[in-house]
Write a protein that holds these residues in place. Structure first.
Motif, PDB file in Angstrom:
ATOM      1  N   LEU A 237       0.943 -22.402  16.717  1.00 31.77           N
ATOM      2  CA  LEU A 237      -0.196 -23.103  16.269  1.00 31.77           C
ATOM      3  C   LEU A 237      -1.150 -21.945  16.019  1.00 31.77           C
ATOM      4  O   LEU A 237      -1.533 -21.423  16.999  1.00 31.77           O
ATOM      5  CB  LEU A 237      -0.810 -24.043  17.501  1.00 31.77           C
ATOM      6  N   PHE A 238      -1.864 -22.027  14.889  1.00 33.86           N
ATOM      7  CA  PHE A 238      -2.760 -20.942  14.296  1.00 33.86           C
ATOM      8  C   PHE A 238      -3.812 -21.379  13.911  1.00 33.86           C
ATOM      9  O   PHE A 238      -4.272 -22.625  13.223  1.00 33.86           O
ATOM     10  CB  PHE A 238      -2.014 -20.263  13.276  1.00 33.86           C
ATOM     11  N   ALA A 239      -5.091 -20.630  14.204  1.00 33.71           N
ATOM     12  CA  ALA A 239      -6.392 -21.183  13.792  1.00 33.71           C
ATOM     13  C   ALA A 239      -7.156 -19.945  13.645  1.00 33.71           C
ATOM     14  O   ALA A 239      -7.295 -18.778  14.144  1.00 33.71           O
ATOM     15  CB  ALA A 239      -7.130 -21.999  14.956  1.00 33.71           C
ATOM     16  N   TYR A 240      -8.169 -20.142  12.318  1.00 32.02           N
ATOM     17  CA  TYR A 240      -9.185 -19.132  12.226  1.00 32.02           C
ATOM     18  C   TYR A 240     -10.414 -18.930  13.154  1.00 32.02           C
ATOM     19  O   TYR A 240     -10.975 -20.236  13.266  1.00 32.02           O
ATOM     20  CB  TYR A 240      -9.685 -18.956  10.827  1.00 32.02           C
ATOM     21  N   TYR A 241     -10.988 -18.109  13.829  1.00 33.97           N
ATOM     22  CA  TYR A 241     -12.414 -18.270  14.337  1.00 33.97           C
ATOM     23  C   TYR A 241     -13.317 -18.168  13.179  1.00 33.97           C
ATOM     24  O   TYR A 241     -13.278 -16.857  12.487  1.00 33.97           O
ATOM     25  CB  TYR A 241     -12.494 -16.640  15.222  1.00 33.97           C
ATOM     26  N   THR A 242     -14.151 -19.053  12.876  1.00 34.94           N
ATOM     27  CA  THR A 242     -15.090 -19.064  11.978  1.00 34.94           C
ATOM     28  C   THR A 242     -16.409 -18.763  12.526  1.00 34.94           C
ATOM     29  O   THR A 242     -16.878 -19.428  13.276  1.00 34.94           O
ATOM     30  CB  THR A 242     -15.102 -20.481  11.164  1.00 34.94           C
ATOM     31  N   LEU A 243     -17.058 -17.765  11.914  1.00 40.01           N
ATOM     32  CA  LEU A 243     -18.213 -17.321  12.553  1.00 40.01           C
ATOM     33  C   LEU A 243     -19.398 -17.969  12.154  1.00 40.01           C
ATOM     34  O   LEU A 243     -19.537 -18.320  10.845  1.00 40.01           O
ATOM     35  CB  LEU A 243     -18.810 -15.813  12.469  1.00 40.01           C
ATOM     36  N   THR A 244     -20.530 -18.150  12.814  1.00 35.42           N
ATOM     37  CA  THR A 244     -21.644 -18.827  12.342  1.00 35.42           C
ATOM     38  C   THR A 244     -23.024 -17.952  13.114  1.00 35.42           C
ATOM     39  O   THR A 244     -22.590 -17.174  14.157  1.00 35.42           O
ATOM     40  CB  THR A 244     -22.072 -20.317  12.862  1.00 35.42           C
ATOM     41  N   ARG A 245     -23.898 -17.941  12.532  1.00 34.46           N
ATOM     42  CA  ARG A 245     -25.247 -17.624  13.062  1.00 34.46           C
ATOM     43  C   ARG A 245     -26.007 -18.546  13.684  1.00 34.46           C
ATOM     44  O   ARG A 245     -26.523 -19.403  13.004  1.00 34.46           O
ATOM     45  CB  ARG A 245     -26.065 -16.645  11.910  1.00 34.46           C
ATOM     46  N   ARG A 246     -26.476 -18.162  14.934  1.00 30.23           N
ATOM     47  CA  ARG A 246     -27.001 -19.414  15.787  1.00 30.23           C
ATOM     48  C   ARG A 246     -28.042 -18.859  16.832  1.00 30.23           C
ATOM     49  O   ARG A 246     -27.876 -17.558  17.041  1.00 30.23           O
ATOM     50  CB  ARG A 246     -26.195 -20.175  16.438  1.00 30.23           C
ATOM     51  N   LYS A 247     -28.699 -19.464  17.373  1.00 30.04           N
ATOM     52  CA  LYS A 247     -29.826 -19.144  18.453  1.00 30.04           C
ATOM     53  C   LYS A 247     -29.349 -19.923  19.766  1.00 30.04           C
ATOM     54  O   LYS A 247     -28.852 -20.900  19.918  1.00 30.04           O
ATOM     55  CB  LYS A 247     -31.248 -19.611  18.245  1.00 30.04           C
ATOM     56  N   GLU A 248     -29.317 -19.089  20.830  1.00 31.74           N
ATOM     57  CA  GLU A 248     -29.088 -19.509  22.184  1.00 31.74           C
ATOM     58  C   GLU A 248     -30.167 -18.483  23.282  1.00 31.74           C
ATOM     59  O   GLU A 248     -30.260 -17.513  22.886  1.00 31.74           O
ATOM     60  CB  GLU A 248     -27.541 -19.157  22.369  1.00 31.74           C
ATOM     61  N   GLU A 249     -30.104 -19.251  24.236  1.00 36.94           N
ATOM     62  CA  GLU A 249     -30.820 -18.889  25.555  1.00 36.94           C
ATOM     63  C   GLU A 249     -29.846 -18.148  26.190  1.00 36.94           C
ATOM     64  O   GLU A 249     -28.947 -18.842  26.772  1.00 36.94           O
ATOM     65  CB  GLU A 249     -31.634 -19.595  26.115  1.00 36.94           C
TER      66      GLU A 249
END
Length: 304
Positions: A237-249
């Protein structure tokens, strides 16, 4: 309506007894009958006693096979009492579990596949991931079925490859370059905590169910851009980590970071024996994992 006797066996003939037939082999045969239409949607299955007689096994083996098919959404109402029923919506079931199935988010697809893997006498799970969050959540169904007495593997071997604590992670990471990176510290704490929980929950089966359990972790010198789960030598079972730019505290500080929501990564399933492409992918995935495990990875201590 109960299945007609002529449909209870392949080609209408009762099979010879096979004393060492496993739950997975029984499930494979029943799955083939369901997908071929020999057992039709909405139809009642033969009784567990009848299936046990046909396959030459104990009822417990049949029951494990039926629960396995229920996790694949091919059967409903599996219990010790009345016969199970073939699921009414087999089109959905095939889409979820059949060869060439459409990819699904990790948290939708991984749990049922691991629960299926837990029906084998010897469970073997290899995982390469950023943390073991998804694996921890997905393995819960298999553990519940063991504690409920529905599954009873004799041995469980789990190997997990995770990034090392001291490497410069590609992600998760703060967008701004900074000496102190609270994002890295949070990831490290999560990696360690999730690994400890996974190890504790699995090793507890030694005391509660007398199962031979081994859980091993090793550290990678790089950030894996993909996640990979290998189940019983039969599935990849294979998946890509798809990056996003987001804000977090984080620690009362508002940060921008690059990160990937691994539980939502779309999981592609490949199965040994489902065609040359799938079989080759499973085999090569095992070779790749073993090579990493035996060469550039190192001992991993789940500490701060």
């Amino acid at each position: 309506m109960v299945v007609d006797p002529k449909h209870a066996s392949v080609n209408g003939r009762k099979r010879s007894q096979r004393p060492h037939t496993s739950p997975r082999e029984v499930a494979d045969e029943l799955r083939a009958r369901i997908r071929s239409g020999t057992l039709r949607a909405g139809q009642r299955m033969p009784t567990q006693a009848r299936l046990a007689d046909e396959f030459g096994v104990e009822r417990g083996v049949v029951r494990q096979a039926l629960y396995l098919l229920q996790t694949e959404h091919l059967l409903t109402n599996v219990s010790k009492g009345s016969p199970a029923t073939v699921a009414p919506d087999l089109g959905l079931s095939r889409a979820l579990t059949g060869p060439g199935a459409a990819p699904q988010p990790t948290m939708v697809a991984l749990g049922p596949r691991i629960a299926t893997a837990f029906a084998a006498p010897h469970v073997e799970i290899d995982a390469l991931c950023l943390t073991s969050v998804s694996l921890n959540l997905a393995i819960g169904e298999g553990l519940r079925q063991i504690h409920a007495g529905r599954l009873n593997p004799a041995k469980i071997d789990v190997r997990v490859l995770l990034p090392g604590r001291d490497i410069d992670l590609a992600f998760p990471v703060s967008v701004e370059d900074r000496d102190d990176d609270p994002v890295h510290e949070r990831w490290l704490a999560q990696r360690n905590a999730q690994g400890q929980v996974l190890r504790h929950n699995l090793l507890a089966l030694r005391a509660t169910h007398d199962i031979d359990v081994h859980v091993s972790f090793r550290a990678l010198p790089f950030t894996p851009p993909v996640k990979l789960y290998l189940l019983n030598g039969m599935e990849a079972l294979f998946a890509y980590y798809t990056l996003t730019r987001r804000k977090e505290e984080i620690d009362h500080e508002h940060l921008e970071l690059y990160d990937s929501e691994g539980t939502q990564s779309m999981l592609f399933a490949f199965e040994q024996g489902a065609g040359l492409r799938d079989t080759t992918f499973v085999e090569q995935s095992h070779l790749w994992f073993n090579a990493l495990w035996e060469t550039i990875s190192s001992e991993l201590a789940l500490t701060g």
